[in-house]
Design an enzyme around this catalytic site. Structure first.
Site, PDB file in Angstrom:
ATOM      1  N   LYS A  33       1.082  -1.221   0.069  1.00 11.80           N
ATOM      2  CA  LYS A  33       0.018  -0.087  -0.128  1.00 11.80           C
ATOM      3  C   LYS A  33       0.927   1.278  -0.080  1.00 11.80           C
ATOM      4  O   LYS A  33       1.814   1.340   0.758  1.00 11.80           O
ATOM      5  CB  LYS A  33      -0.791  -0.030   1.215  1.00 11.80           C
ATOM      6  N   ASP A  60      -3.587   4.491  -1.552  1.00  8.66           N
ATOM      7  CA  ASP A  60      -4.492   4.809  -0.597  1.00  8.66           C
ATOM      8  C   ASP A  60      -4.448   6.244  -0.384  1.00  8.66           C
ATOM      9  O   ASP A  60      -3.750   6.918   0.459  1.00  8.66           O
ATOM     10  CB  ASP A  60      -3.898   3.941   0.721  1.00  8.66           C
ATOM     11  N   LYS A  62      -7.675   8.243  -0.499  1.00  4.72           N
ATOM     12  CA  LYS A  62      -8.818   8.500   0.371  1.00  4.72           C
ATOM     13  C   LYS A  62      -9.521   9.524  -0.433  1.00  4.72           C
ATOM     14  O   LYS A  62      -9.724  10.735   0.447  1.00  4.72           O
ATOM     15  CB  LYS A  62      -8.592   8.620   1.605  1.00  4.72           C
ATOM     16  N   HIS A  64     -11.832  12.558  -1.572  1.00  5.18           N
ATOM     17  CA  HIS A  64     -13.325  13.132  -1.131  1.00  5.18           C
ATOM     18  C   HIS A  64     -13.404  14.455  -1.291  1.00  5.18           C
ATOM     19  O   HIS A  64     -12.562  15.449  -0.759  1.00  5.18           O
ATOM     20  CB  HIS A  64     -13.173  12.925   0.584  1.00  5.18           C
ATOM     21  N   ASP A  65     -14.156  14.618  -2.499  1.00  7.01           N
ATOM     22  CA  ASP A  65     -14.487  16.044  -3.003  1.00  7.01           C
ATOM     23  C   ASP A  65     -15.661  16.021  -3.764  1.00  7.01           C
ATOM     24  O   ASP A  65     -16.296  14.975  -3.575  1.00  7.01           O
ATOM     25  CB  ASP A  65     -12.952  16.632  -3.784  1.00  7.01           C
ATOM     26  N   ILE A  66     -15.885  17.279  -4.504  1.00  9.74           N
ATOM     27  CA  ILE A  66     -17.271  17.084  -5.295  1.00  9.74           C
ATOM     28  C   ILE A  66     -17.085  16.243  -6.560  1.00  9.74           C
ATOM     29  O   ILE A  66     -15.906  16.065  -6.651  1.00  9.74           O
ATOM     30  CB  ILE A  66     -17.256  18.720  -5.874  1.00  9.74           C
ATOM     31  N   ASN A  68     -17.175  15.926  -9.675  1.00  5.64           N
ATOM     32  CA  ASN A  68     -16.564  16.325 -10.933  1.00  5.64           C
ATOM     33  C   ASN A  68     -14.789  16.266 -10.487  1.00  5.64           C
ATOM     34  O   ASN A  68     -14.324  15.803 -11.312  1.00  5.64           O
ATOM     35  CB  ASN A  68     -17.117  17.660 -11.407  1.00  5.64           C
ATOM     36  N   THR A 120     -10.413   3.220  11.316  1.00  6.88           N
ATOM     37  CA  THR A 120     -10.226   2.465  12.310  1.00  6.88           C
ATOM     38  C   THR A 120      -9.714   3.051  13.770  1.00  6.88           C
ATOM     39  O   THR A 120      -9.489   2.670  14.749  1.00  6.88           O
ATOM     40  CB  THR A 120      -9.199   1.233  12.192  1.00  6.88           C
ATOM     41  N   GLN A 191      -4.872   2.940  16.557  1.00  2.00           N
ATOM     42  CA  GLN A 191      -5.992   2.095  16.033  1.00  2.00           C
ATOM     43  C   GLN A 191      -6.775   1.759  17.304  1.00  2.00           C
ATOM     44  O   GLN A 191      -6.232   1.471  18.528  1.00  2.00           O
ATOM     45  CB  GLN A 191      -5.669   0.876  15.470  1.00  2.00           C
ATOM     46  N   GLY A 211       1.015  -2.181   8.673  1.00  2.00           N
ATOM     47  CA  GLY A 211       2.155  -1.452   8.661  1.00  2.00           C
ATOM     48  C   GLY A 211       3.179  -1.342   9.388  1.00  2.00           C
ATOM     49  O   GLY A 211       4.259  -2.341   9.426  1.00  2.00           O
ATOM     50  N   ARG A 212       3.040  -0.865  10.630  1.00  4.83           N
ATOM     51  CA  ARG A 212       4.121  -0.851  11.720  1.00  4.83           C
ATOM     52  C   ARG A 212       4.484  -2.047  12.111  1.00  4.83           C
ATOM     53  O   ARG A 212       5.830  -2.342  12.422  1.00  4.83           O
ATOM     54  CB  ARG A 212       3.960   0.334  12.925  1.00  4.83           C
TER      55      ARG A 212
END
Length: 241
Positions: A33, A60, A62, A64-66, A68, A120, A191, A211-212
């Site tokens: 990732k 990854d 993520k 997040h907008d309008i 278009n 999470t 988390q 990850g870690r």
């Protein structure tokens, strides 16, 4: 759908990232990732370089907008030849449908598109007190998952605690990608909704993201192989040993 472990390459530089990947034998190519830290530091070139090494990639970012804006951004990401991308389900159905349209190439192919339900690191108290969402966590996640499925997406990012619920509501073919996985006795860090790889393996998770617990382990290759054994079983998936 075959289960697999995805390693989160949460490194700030290309050099650290490639040095980590070089620790794996030539025939062992984990699914990895690339998140915001590495992508913002190195740009699309790091995606192309790691893809050329033979790794499958979950990008990854993520979005997040309008609708278009997300559609146009997805059309750019579709050219990077990654295997999976994501956005926030909170952006709504119109945004998710626009993202799917933008991600689909002229020949009809595209990466998997999944939607983040609730991070999470978010617990029920944060949901209620800061986000002003009075609906219980599980109901919120299921609503977001249903919206994603109705919008044509391939699955969701959720905690392993909700994976079985999502499968029950959206079907076994609906993909569940689950961060918040830690080895037994390990530090949960930031988390809050967590499981072990072994627990996640029987809870409906298709992919776990770690990850870690792997990247900061004394022996990351051994940690990765342990995660695969516990989550997938002794046969493993990509382990070239």
């Amino acid at each position: 759908m075959a289960k697999d472990v995805i390693i989160a390459l949460d490194f700030p530089t290309r050099e650290e990232t490639l040095r980590f990947l070089d620790r794996f034998p030539a025939g062992e190519k984990p699914f990895i990732k690339i998140g915001m830290e590495l992508f913002y530091a190195e740009g699309p070139s790091i995606v192309r370089e790691i893809k050329a090494l033979g790794h499958r990639i979950f990008l990854d970012l993520k979005l997040h907008d309008i609708p278009n804006t997300v559609k146009r951004a997805m059309s750019v990401l579709s050219g990077l030849d990654v295997d999976m991308v994501n956005l926030h389900a909170a952006g709504g159905s119109a945004m998710m449908k626009a993202a799917l349209e933008g991600l689909t190439r002229p020949d009809g192919t595209r990466p998997l598109l999944i939607a983040v339900t609730q991070l999470t690191s978010t617990d029920a108290e944060t949901l209620r007190r800061e986000l002003l969402i009075e609906t219980p966590m599980a109901d919120t996640v299921l609503t977001y998952a249903r919206n994603a499925a109705a919008s044509g997406l391939d699955g969701v990012v959720c905690s392993p605690l909700e994976a079985a619920l999502v499968k029950g509501r959206c079907g076994e073919s609906f993909c569940t990608v689950t961060p918040g996985v830690r080895f037994a006795g390990g530090d949960a860090g930031d988390q809050k909704r967590v499981m072990t790889p072994r627990q996640a393996g029987v809870s409906g998770c298709d992919y776990i993201v770690m990850g870690r617990p792997i990247t900061q382990a004394e022996d990351p290759v051994a940690a990765y192989r342990r995660a695969v054994r516990e989550f997938v079983g002794e046969a493993g998936t990509n382990i070239g040993i």
